[in-house]
Design a protein around this motif. Structure first.
Motif, short mmCIF file in Angstrom:
data_model
loop_
_atom_site.label_atom_id
_atom_site.label_comp_id
_atom_site.label_asym_id
_atom_site.label_seq_id
_atom_site.Cartn_x
_atom_site.Cartn_y
_atom_site.Cartn_z
N TYR A 204 -14.49 7.29 17.17
CA TYR A 204 -14.42 6.95 15.75
C TYR A 204 -14.89 5.53 15.45
O TYR A 204 -14.83 4.64 16.31
CB TYR A 204 -12.97 7.13 15.26
N ASP A 205 -15.31 5.35 14.20
CA ASP A 205 -15.73 4.03 13.71
C ASP A 205 -14.71 3.42 12.75
O ASP A 205 -14.67 2.21 12.57
CB ASP A 205 -17.08 4.13 12.99
N TYR A 206 -13.91 4.27 12.12
CA TYR A 206 -12.91 3.80 11.16
C TYR A 206 -11.57 4.45 11.46
O TYR A 206 -11.50 5.53 12.04
CB TYR A 206 -13.33 4.16 9.71
N TYR A 207 -10.49 3.79 11.02
CA TYR A 207 -9.15 4.32 11.23
C TYR A 207 -8.28 4.00 10.02
O TYR A 207 -8.54 3.09 9.24
CB TYR A 207 -8.51 3.69 12.48
N TRP A 208 -7.22 4.78 9.90
CA TRP A 208 -6.18 4.57 8.90
C TRP A 208 -4.87 4.66 9.65
O TRP A 208 -4.53 5.69 10.20
CB TRP A 208 -6.28 5.64 7.81
N ARG A 209 -4.14 3.58 9.69
CA ARG A 209 -2.88 3.53 10.44
C ARG A 209 -1.74 4.11 9.60
O ARG A 209 -1.57 3.72 8.43
CB ARG A 209 -2.57 2.09 10.85
N VAL A 210 -0.97 5.01 10.20
CA VAL A 210 0.16 5.65 9.52
C VAL A 210 1.40 5.54 10.40
O VAL A 210 1.37 5.86 11.58
CB VAL A 210 -0.13 7.13 9.22
N GLU A 211 2.50 5.09 9.81
CA GLU A 211 3.75 4.92 10.53
C GLU A 211 4.83 5.85 9.98
O GLU A 211 4.68 6.40 8.89
CB GLU A 211 4.21 3.47 10.45
N PRO A 212 5.93 6.03 10.70
CA PRO A 212 7.03 6.86 10.19
C PRO A 212 7.62 6.29 8.90
O PRO A 212 7.56 5.09 8.65
CB PRO A 212 8.07 6.80 11.33
N ASP A 213 8.16 7.20 8.09
CA ASP A 213 8.92 6.83 6.89
C ASP A 213 8.10 6.10 5.83
O ASP A 213 8.63 5.26 5.10
CB ASP A 213 10.15 5.99 7.26
N ILE A 214 6.81 6.41 5.74
CA ILE A 214 6.02 5.84 4.64
C ILE A 214 5.82 6.92 3.57
O ILE A 214 6.05 8.11 3.81
CB ILE A 214 4.67 5.27 5.12
N ARG A 215 5.40 6.50 2.41
CA ARG A 215 5.09 7.44 1.33
C ARG A 215 3.75 7.06 0.71
O ARG A 215 3.41 5.89 0.61
CB ARG A 215 6.17 7.39 0.23
N ILE A 216 3.00 8.07 0.31
CA ILE A 216 1.80 7.88 -0.49
C ILE A 216 2.13 8.40 -1.88
O ILE A 216 2.38 9.59 -2.05
CB ILE A 216 0.59 8.62 0.10
N TYR A 217 2.13 7.53 -2.86
CA TYR A 217 2.67 7.87 -4.17
C TYR A 217 1.70 8.62 -5.09
O TYR A 217 2.13 9.30 -6.02
CB TYR A 217 3.10 6.60 -4.89
N CYS A 218 0.40 8.45 -4.90
CA CYS A 218 -0.57 8.94 -5.87
C CYS A 218 -1.64 9.81 -5.20
O CYS A 218 -1.96 9.61 -4.03
CB CYS A 218 -1.28 7.77 -6.57
N ASP A 219 -2.21 10.73 -5.97
CA ASP A 219 -3.34 11.50 -5.47
C ASP A 219 -4.52 10.57 -5.23
O ASP A 219 -4.83 9.70 -6.06
CB ASP A 219 -3.76 12.57 -6.49
N ILE A 220 -5.19 10.76 -4.11
CA ILE A 220 -6.39 9.98 -3.78
C ILE A 220 -7.54 10.97 -3.80
O ILE A 220 -7.68 11.79 -2.89
CB ILE A 220 -6.26 9.31 -2.40
N ASP A 221 -8.37 10.93 -4.85
CA ASP A 221 -9.39 11.96 -5.02
C ASP A 221 -10.80 11.43 -4.76
O ASP A 221 -11.77 11.85 -5.38
CB ASP A 221 -9.29 12.61 -6.41
N TYR A 222 -10.90 10.50 -3.83
CA TYR A 222 -12.20 10.10 -3.31
C TYR A 222 -12.02 9.84 -1.81
O TYR A 222 -10.90 9.63 -1.34
CB TYR A 222 -12.73 8.84 -4.00
#
Length: 405
Positions: A204-222
């Motif tokens: 991979y060239d890009y990453y998105w780090r995700v940890e326990p107990d997080i929330r994403i509040y809004c729709d991401i449509d892109y």
């Protein structure tokens, strides 16, 4: 008699539909486990049917006027499954499973169900079958499971173990957060210098780090990864704040010594003003909170950061103090990158206790089905470094930002 025949026909049609549905579901219920290049890595591959998703038609997100909150024109809705060489990455242990699956659902429901990006899980011990089966069932893309090499999760040979133990005891007495934790130090060192070198991440060239107990509040449509690539962004964040000075007393001094030996790594258009109030003489403690970060893996793999990490590692501050990966990543991004390559995501509603990134534009929150209270937004509050970031980047603040200080 006609009514009876009609009922029989309807019953038969329903029965056929149920049988077909059961058959289709059965095709994706049991992921196959395939060797991931070595005995310490595992990946799961799902049938292509499980990757299908409904994607909105393309168009600029900025079509609506959100005032000063209007999004970058480079952010586009993607008409296709994501094609960037990118993945989510989570450093987790087996006992993190039930805290992590909520995070996964947030990310999948709000974003990845539309794009099907892969997910890499890394652990210093083998993942359990329960962990693998449960996470694989929740994720749209391919899942991969890697074991961290012992040399990346242990005391390096040059560390004085007695001195390190004395530091932990002192910090314990002072009640410094995670001050007496060995595992936390290994985690910070690993996130600072090794996660992007793992064999599973090399795809991979890009990453998105995700940890326990997080929330994403809004729709991401892109497609966020596509946005990063198309706009030359190398580091993205949602929350910034001040570090505990007791954990990094010599980090800035060591950084200045590194820059003195390697002056060419300081970018001419750096974001120095975000991390220093006096042109680099001292560190103001501002950093990007790395429990959420989206970045270019090749930046960490590059010469500047590689030499910087090695310099810090040899200094021993991960164990003789309690250097965190967040200030290290932040200082490196601020100093080595062009400031235009760093991006704040005001549109990504995000929570990691106790801080929130909640869009403060009412219409945006409604349009993107956000489930957060804008009064909780941390961006412009006192302990945040949001004001400092806007100033350093010479960005115009939202018209109503003072209502959320």
């Amino acid at each position: 008699m006609v009514r009876s025949d009609a009922r029989i026909i309807r019953f038969a049609a329903i029965a056929v539909a149920v049988i077909v549905t059961i058959f289709l579901l059965s095709q994706g219920s049991s992921p196959s486990y395939i060797s991931g290049g070595s005995s310490d890595s595992t990946k799961t591959t799902k049938p292509s049917s499980s990757l299908k998703s409904t994607v909105k038609s393309s168009g600029a997100l900025g079509n609506k006027d959100y005032g000063n909150f209007a999004l970058d024109a480079g952010m586009k809705k993607s008409p296709n499954k994501g094609t960037v060489k990118a993945a989510f990455v989570s450093l987790a242990r087996n006992n993190d499973l039930w805290s992590l699956i909520g995070s996964i659902r947030h990310v999948e429901d709000r974003f990845n169900s539309k794009y099907g990006y892969d997910w890499v899980f890394l652990n210093d011990e083998p993942f359990s079958k329960e962990f693998i089966r449960t996470t694989t069932a929740l994720i749209t893309g391919e899942t991969k499971y890697g074991l961290i090499p012992k040399e990346h999760w242990s005391f390096p040979e040059w560390i004085d173990l007695d001195k390190a133990a004395a530091t932990r005891e002192t910090m314990k007495q002072k009640k410094i957060i995670y001050g007496d934790s060995v595992s936390y130090r290994h985690m910070c060192r690993y996130e600072s210098g090794f996660f992007y070198r793992h064999e599973l991440m090399m795809d991979y060239d890009y990453y998105w780090r995700v940890e326990p107990d997080i929330r994403i509040y809004c729709d991401i449509d892109y497609d966020i990864f596509q946005f990063m690539k198309d706009n030359g962004k190398k580091y993205g964040f949602t929350i910034s704040l001040h570090e505990y000075v007791e954990t990094i007393p010599t980090l800035w001094k060591t950084t200045k010594e590194f820059l003195k030996e390697n002056p060419g790594f300081l970018h001419k258009n750096s974001l120095m003003d975000f991390v220093s109030d006096d042109g680099g003489a001292t560190y103001n403690l501002c950093h990007f909170w790395s429990n959420f970060e989206i970045g270019d893996l090749n930046f960490w793999r590059g010469e500047a950061y590689s030499k910087y990490f090695d310099y810090l590692d040899r200094n021993g501050g991960f164990f003789y103090e309690r250097w965190g990966d967040a200030p290290i990543h932040s200082i490196a991004a601020a100093l080595f990158l062009d400031k235009s390559e760093i991006h704040y995501f005001p549109d990504v509603g995000y929570y990691h206790g106790p801080f929130h990134n909640c869009p403060i534009n009412d219409e945006f929150r409604l349009d993107h089905k956000c489930m957060c209270n804008p009064k909780d937004d941390f961006t412009f509050k006192g302990y945040s470094c949001g004001n400092k970031y806007y100033s350093a980047q010479q960005l115009q603040k939202p018209e109503n930002y003072q209502d959320y200080q």
